[in-house]
Design an enzyme around this catalytic site. Structure first.
Site, PDB file in Angstrom:
ATOM      1  N   SER A   4      -2.586   4.715  -9.403  1.00 53.40           N
ATOM      2  CA  SER A   4      -0.624   4.597  -9.035  1.00 53.40           C
ATOM      3  C   SER A   4      -0.941   2.991  -8.813  1.00 53.40           C
ATOM      4  O   SER A   4      -1.598   2.208  -8.764  1.00 53.40           O
ATOM      5  CB  SER A   4      -1.483   4.573  -7.345  1.00 53.40           C
ATOM      6  OG  SER A   4      -0.115   4.155  -6.494  1.00 53.40           O
ATOM      7  N   LYS A  56      -7.495   3.773  -4.284  1.00 51.38           N
ATOM      8  CA  LYS A  56      -6.007   4.381  -4.629  1.00 51.38           C
ATOM      9  C   LYS A  56      -5.612   3.475  -5.769  1.00 51.38           C
ATOM     10  O   LYS A  56      -5.469   2.090  -4.483  1.00 51.38           O
ATOM     11  CB  LYS A  56      -5.311   4.808  -3.998  1.00 51.38           C
ATOM     12  CG  LYS A  56      -3.720   4.736  -3.601  1.00 51.38           C
ATOM     13  CD  LYS A  56      -2.919   5.666  -3.044  1.00 51.38           C
ATOM     14  CE  LYS A  56      -1.141   5.964  -3.291  1.00 51.38           C
ATOM     15  NZ  LYS A  56      -0.554   4.764  -2.686  1.00 51.38           N
ATOM     16  N   ARG A  90       5.547  -1.319  -6.391  1.00 59.68           N
ATOM     17  CA  ARG A  90       5.963  -1.564  -5.069  1.00 59.68           C
ATOM     18  C   ARG A  90       4.478  -3.198  -5.409  1.00 59.68           C
ATOM     19  O   ARG A  90       5.027  -3.781  -4.031  1.00 59.68           O
ATOM     20  CB  ARG A  90       5.188  -1.319  -3.483  1.00 59.68           C
ATOM     21  CG  ARG A  90       7.020  -0.159  -3.748  1.00 59.68           C
ATOM     22  CD  ARG A  90       6.692   0.706  -2.626  1.00 59.68           C
ATOM     23  NE  ARG A  90       6.951   0.619  -1.587  1.00 59.68           N
ATOM     24  CZ  ARG A  90       8.014   0.874  -0.557  1.00 59.68           C
ATOM     25  NH1 ARG A  90       8.969   1.098  -1.116  1.00 59.68           N
ATOM     26  NH2 ARG A  90       8.025   0.208   0.671  1.00 59.68           N
ATOM     27  N   PRO A 125       0.583   9.328   0.886  1.00 58.96           N
ATOM     28  CA  PRO A 125       0.500   8.754   1.675  1.00 58.96           C
ATOM     29  C   PRO A 125       1.633   7.329   1.653  1.00 58.96           C
ATOM     30  O   PRO A 125       2.174   6.802   0.899  1.00 58.96           O
ATOM     31  CB  PRO A 125      -0.546   7.720   2.209  1.00 58.96           C
ATOM     32  CG  PRO A 125      -1.004   7.387   0.057  1.00 58.96           C
ATOM     33  CD  PRO A 125      -0.941   8.664  -0.625  1.00 58.96           C
ATOM     34  N   THR A 126       2.798   7.409   2.989  1.00 57.82           N
ATOM     35  CA  THR A 126       3.830   6.163   3.025  1.00 57.82           C
ATOM     36  C   THR A 126       3.475   6.126   4.342  1.00 57.82           C
ATOM     37  O   THR A 126       3.666   6.896   5.805  1.00 57.82           O
ATOM     38  CB  THR A 126       5.219   7.109   2.448  1.00 57.82           C
ATOM     39  OG1 THR A 126       5.315   8.561   3.318  1.00 57.82           O
ATOM     40  CG2 THR A 126       5.179   7.683   1.127  1.00 57.82           C
ATOM     41  N   THR A 151      -6.680   2.416  -0.412  1.00 61.99           N
ATOM     42  CA  THR A 151      -5.827   2.016  -1.365  1.00 61.99           C
ATOM     43  C   THR A 151      -6.042  -0.038  -0.797  1.00 61.99           C
ATOM     44  O   THR A 151      -6.215  -0.520  -0.347  1.00 61.99           O
ATOM     45  CB  THR A 151      -3.961   1.650  -0.354  1.00 61.99           C
ATOM     46  OG1 THR A 151      -3.927   3.250   0.135  1.00 61.99           O
ATOM     47  CG2 THR A 151      -3.279   1.203  -1.556  1.00 61.99           C
ATOM     48  N   HIS A 180       1.707   2.108  -6.961  1.00 64.45           N
ATOM     49  CA  HIS A 180       2.130   2.352  -5.420  1.00 64.45           C
ATOM     50  C   HIS A 180       4.031   2.131  -5.444  1.00 64.45           C
ATOM     51  O   HIS A 180       4.547   1.728  -5.217  1.00 64.45           O
ATOM     52  CB  HIS A 180       1.968   0.196  -4.658  1.00 64.45           C
ATOM     53  CG  HIS A 180       1.696   0.846  -3.197  1.00 64.45           C
ATOM     54  ND1 HIS A 180       0.179   0.297  -2.700  1.00 64.45           N
ATOM     55  CD2 HIS A 180       2.206   1.081  -2.184  1.00 64.45           C
ATOM     56  CE1 HIS A 180       0.365   0.084  -1.109  1.00 64.45           C
ATOM     57  NE2 HIS A 180       1.673   1.390  -1.366  1.00 64.45           N
ATOM     58  N   TYR A 209      -5.783   1.751   4.554  1.00 64.97           N
ATOM     59  CA  TYR A 209      -5.566   0.133   4.620  1.00 64.97           C
ATOM     60  C   TYR A 209      -6.729  -0.654   5.578  1.00 64.97           C
ATOM     61  O   TYR A 209      -6.530  -0.709   6.334  1.00 64.97           O
ATOM     62  CB  TYR A 209      -4.728  -0.545   4.904  1.00 64.97           C
ATOM     63  CG  TYR A 209      -3.665  -0.131   4.194  1.00 64.97           C
ATOM     64  CD1 TYR A 209      -3.550  -0.263   2.417  1.00 64.97           C
ATOM     65  CD2 TYR A 209      -2.124   0.683   4.285  1.00 64.97           C
ATOM     66  CE1 TYR A 209      -2.260  -0.316   1.852  1.00 64.97           C
ATOM     67  CE2 TYR A 209      -0.994   0.255   3.855  1.00 64.97           C
ATOM     68  CZ  TYR A 209      -1.246   0.554   2.342  1.00 64.97           C
ATOM     69  OH  TYR A 209      -0.387   0.525   1.745  1.00 64.97           O
ATOM     70  N   SER A 234      -0.750   8.260   5.975  1.00 64.02           N
ATOM     71  CA  SER A 234      -0.659   6.279   5.224  1.00 64.02           C
ATOM     72  C   SER A 234      -1.990   5.354   7.007  1.00 64.02           C
ATOM     73  O   SER A 234      -1.844   6.107   8.162  1.00 64.02           O
ATOM     74  CB  SER A 234       0.439   6.107   5.611  1.00 64.02           C
ATOM     75  OG  SER A 234       0.472   4.999   5.436  1.00 64.02           O
ATOM     76  N   ARG A 252       9.158  12.964 -10.529  1.00 65.02           N
ATOM     77  CA  ARG A 252      10.189  12.983  -9.944  1.00 65.02           C
ATOM     78  C   ARG A 252      10.989  15.481 -10.672  1.00 65.02           C
ATOM     79  O   ARG A 252      11.717  15.447 -10.508  1.00 65.02           O
ATOM     80  CB  ARG A 252      11.732  12.303 -10.720  1.00 65.02           C
ATOM     81  CG  ARG A 252      11.358  11.331 -10.148  1.00 65.02           C
ATOM     82  CD  ARG A 252      11.105  10.969  -8.181  1.00 65.02           C
ATOM     83  NE  ARG A 252      11.427   8.948  -7.526  1.00 65.02           N
ATOM     84  CZ  ARG A 252      10.232   8.844  -7.879  1.00 65.02           C
ATOM     85  NH1 ARG A 252       9.232   9.425  -7.581  1.00 65.02           N
ATOM     86  NH2 ARG A 252       9.792   7.387  -7.531  1.00 65.02           N
TER      87      ARG A 252
END
Ligand SMILES: Cc1cc2nc3c(=O)[nH]c(=O)nc-3n(C[C@H](O)[C@H](O)[C@H](O)COP(=O)(O)O)c2cc1C
Length: 409
Positions: A304, A282, A309, A127-128, A205, A306, A179, A156, A341
Site C-alpha cells: 500500500s 501495511k 497519502r 481502514p480509514t 500501518t 496509503h 497506528y 482504523s 476502482r
C-alpha cells in the site's frame, strides 16, 4: 508446482521490466486541477440514488457536493504533487489481461479464505479514519454494508467508532489497524483492546512518518468559508483524539502524534511476542522489507502507498506488487490497495498472486453520498464487476486466476 514455477517466472519478468524500474510517466509532471480525474464529466447530472450508479465513480461527485469542502478535501487529498495518487490509477494501464476461452464460467466462486476464515469475495474494506466526517453513521454504516456483502473490514485506530461497536454492527470479527504512536505502552494497550474485543488480526500501518503535506486538503480548507473546524478539532493531539474512542482512557503523556517516527523492526518483534493475533504490516513497498517482515514472524503484508497519502513516491502499487510477490514467494499472504476502482483492476492483482484487494476512497464516496446504502452499492458494483471479469477471464474461482493472464502493456 508447474503453476508456482510459471508464477515465479512471470513475476520475475514483471519485476525486472524497465517500466517497473521507474521510467518517469508524463503524468508525474503535469498536475490536474480537478481531484476527480476519474469521475464522470457531467457534474450537472449527478445520481440521485445509489441504484442509479453505473460504476463507483458516480459516487465521488455526489460526495463532493454533499460534504463540506474541508471534509471532501480530507477524503480526496494525496501528498505533495499527487503523482502517486495518479500513478495508482495509471499503473493499471501498464498491465493487460490475457483471457482464456472455452471454460465453463456459468458458476463463479469468489470466496476468499484467509487465516482460517472465509469471506464471500476478496474485496476488503481498507481502514480509514474519521468516518463520521462523511456521514453521521460513520463506521457503523460501513460495518453494516460490510455485513450485507460479507466483506472483511479493517477498522482504523483513528476511527470515530470503537472496535467493540463496529464488531457488533458487522456481526463478525473485524481486523484492527494500528497506528502505534511513539509510546509502546499506548500502541500495546490499543492492540490488546482489539484482541480482547475479538479482532483476529492487527494491521500495523508503517508508512506514516513525517507530517503529511496534504496540499489539496489545505487548499480546500482555505476555500471552505463556512468551515468551523475548531468546533470539532482544535489544535494538538489531545483535541485530535477526543472523538477517537480507541484513545479513551489512555495516558497520552509523551505521545506526540498517532503516527510514530521511532518505529523499527524491534517494535514488530515486541508486538509479535506480546499479542496472540495475526500481525500484518501495511505500507511495505520494497522487497528488502518484505523479506525482513517474514524474518520477524509477520503473518501477512499489505502492499500500500496509503492511496498516495504518505510520501509522494510516484510508484503505483500494481507496479510494486510483483516485486513483493517474488520476495515472499508464497510464504505469507499478500494483500494490496491503492487506486483499485474496477473489477479488472482487482483481477490483475489477484492473477499476479495477491490474496485480496483493499478498497479505500470508493466506499467513502458511497458513505458521503448516501450513507450505508451508498457503501452497499459501491461494494455491490465492485463485486459485480469482479464477477464479470472472472467470467471474461475464464476463471471460475480465484485459484483459476493465474499470472499468465497478465501481460505487460
Ligand atoms: C480518508 C482516508 C483516511 C484514511 N485513514 C487511514 C487510517 O486511519 N489508517 C490507515 O492505515 N490507512 C488509512 N487510509 C489509507 C487506506 O487504508 C488505503 O490504504 C487507501 O485509501 C487505499 O487507496 P484508495 O483510497 O485509492 O483505494 C486512509 C485513506 C483515506 C482516503
Amino acid at each position: 508446482m508447474r503453476l508456482n514455477a510459471s508464477r515465479r517466472r512471470l513475476l520475475r519478468y514483471l519485476a525486472a521490466s524497465p517500466i517497473v524500474a521507474g521510467v518517469p510517466v508524463l503524468a508525474q509532471t503535469s498536475r490536474l486541477p480537478d481531484p476527480m480525474i476519474w469521475a464522470p464529466r457531467e457534474l450537472g447530472e449527478l445520481i440521485e440514488s445509489p441504484s442509479r450508479a453505473l460504476s463507483v465513480f458516480d459516487f465521488e461527485p455526489v460526495a463532493r457536493q454533499k460534504l463540506s469542502p474541508a471534509h471532501f478535501g480530507y477524503l480526496a487529498t494525496g501528498n505533495d504533487d499527487e503523482a502517486t495518487l495518479r500513478a495508482n490509477r495509471e499503473g493499471f494501464a501498464a498491465f493487460q489481461l490475457r483471457p482464456r476461452r472455452l471454460v465453463d464460467v456459468s458458476r463463479i466462486d469468489m470466496k476468499m479464505e484467509l487465516f482460517g476464515a472465509t469471506w464471500d469475495s476478496p474485496i476488503v474494506i481498507a481502514p480509514t479514519g474519521s468516518n463520521k466526517a462523511f456521514h453521521a453513521d460513520g463506521e457503523i454504516a460501513v460495518a453494516k454494508a460490510a455485513r450485507a456483502g460479507r466483506h472483511l473490514q479493517m477498522l482504523s485506530t483513528v476511527a470515530t467508532t470503537s472496535i467493540e461497536d463496529a464488531i457488533e454492527a458487522r456481526g463478525a470479527p473485524l481486523w484492527f489497524q494500528l497506528y502505534p504512536t511513539n509510546e509502546w505502552r499506548v500502541g500495546l494497550a490499543m492492540a490488546k483492546r482489539a484482541e480482547k474485543a475479538g479482532a483476529p488480526a492487527i494491521v500495523v500501518t508503517v508508512d506514516v512518518l513525517a507530517a503529511q503535506n496534504w496540499e489539496m486538503l489545505q487548499r480546500m480548507i482555505r476555500g471552505d468559508k463556512a468551515a468551523n473546524c475548531g468546533s470539532c478539532h482544535g489544535m494538538g493531539l489531545r483535541s485530535f483524539v477526543q472523538r477517537k474512542p480507541h484513545f479513551d482512557g489512555l495516558d497520552l503523556a509523551g505521545v506526540s502524534s498517532s503516527g510514530a517516527t521511532n518505529l523499527t523492526w524491534d517494535f514488530v518483534k515486541r508486538l509479535r511476542d506480546t499479542v496472540g493475533t495475526k500481525i500484518l504490516l501495511k505500507g511495505i513497498l520494497a522487497r528488502e522489507d518484505a523479506k525482513l517482515a517474514i524474518e520477524h514472524g509477520v503473518d501477512g503484508i499489505i502492499v500500500s502507498n496509503h492511496g498516495g497519502r504518505s510520501e509522494d513516491n510516484g510508484r503505483s502499487t500494481i507496479d510494486v506488487l510483483p516485486e513483493i510477490l517474488v520476495a515472499v514467494d508464497g510464504r505469507i499472504p499478500i494483500l494490496v490497495d491503492s487506486g483499485f476502482r474496477r473489477g479488472t483492476d482487482i483481477v490483475k492483482a489477484l492473477a499476479m498472486g495477491a490474496k485480496a484487494v483493499c478498497i479505500g476512497r470508493p466506499y467513502l464516496w458511497g458513505l458521503g453520498a448516501f450513507g450505508q446504502e451508498g457503501v452497499e452499492r459501491v461494494l455491490q458494483l465492485l463485486r459485480r464487476e469482479l464477477f464479470a471479469a472472472m467470467q471474461q477471464m475464464g476463471a471460475p474461482s480465484l485459484k483459476d486466476l493465474v499470472p499468465a493472464m497478465v501481460a505487460r502493456a
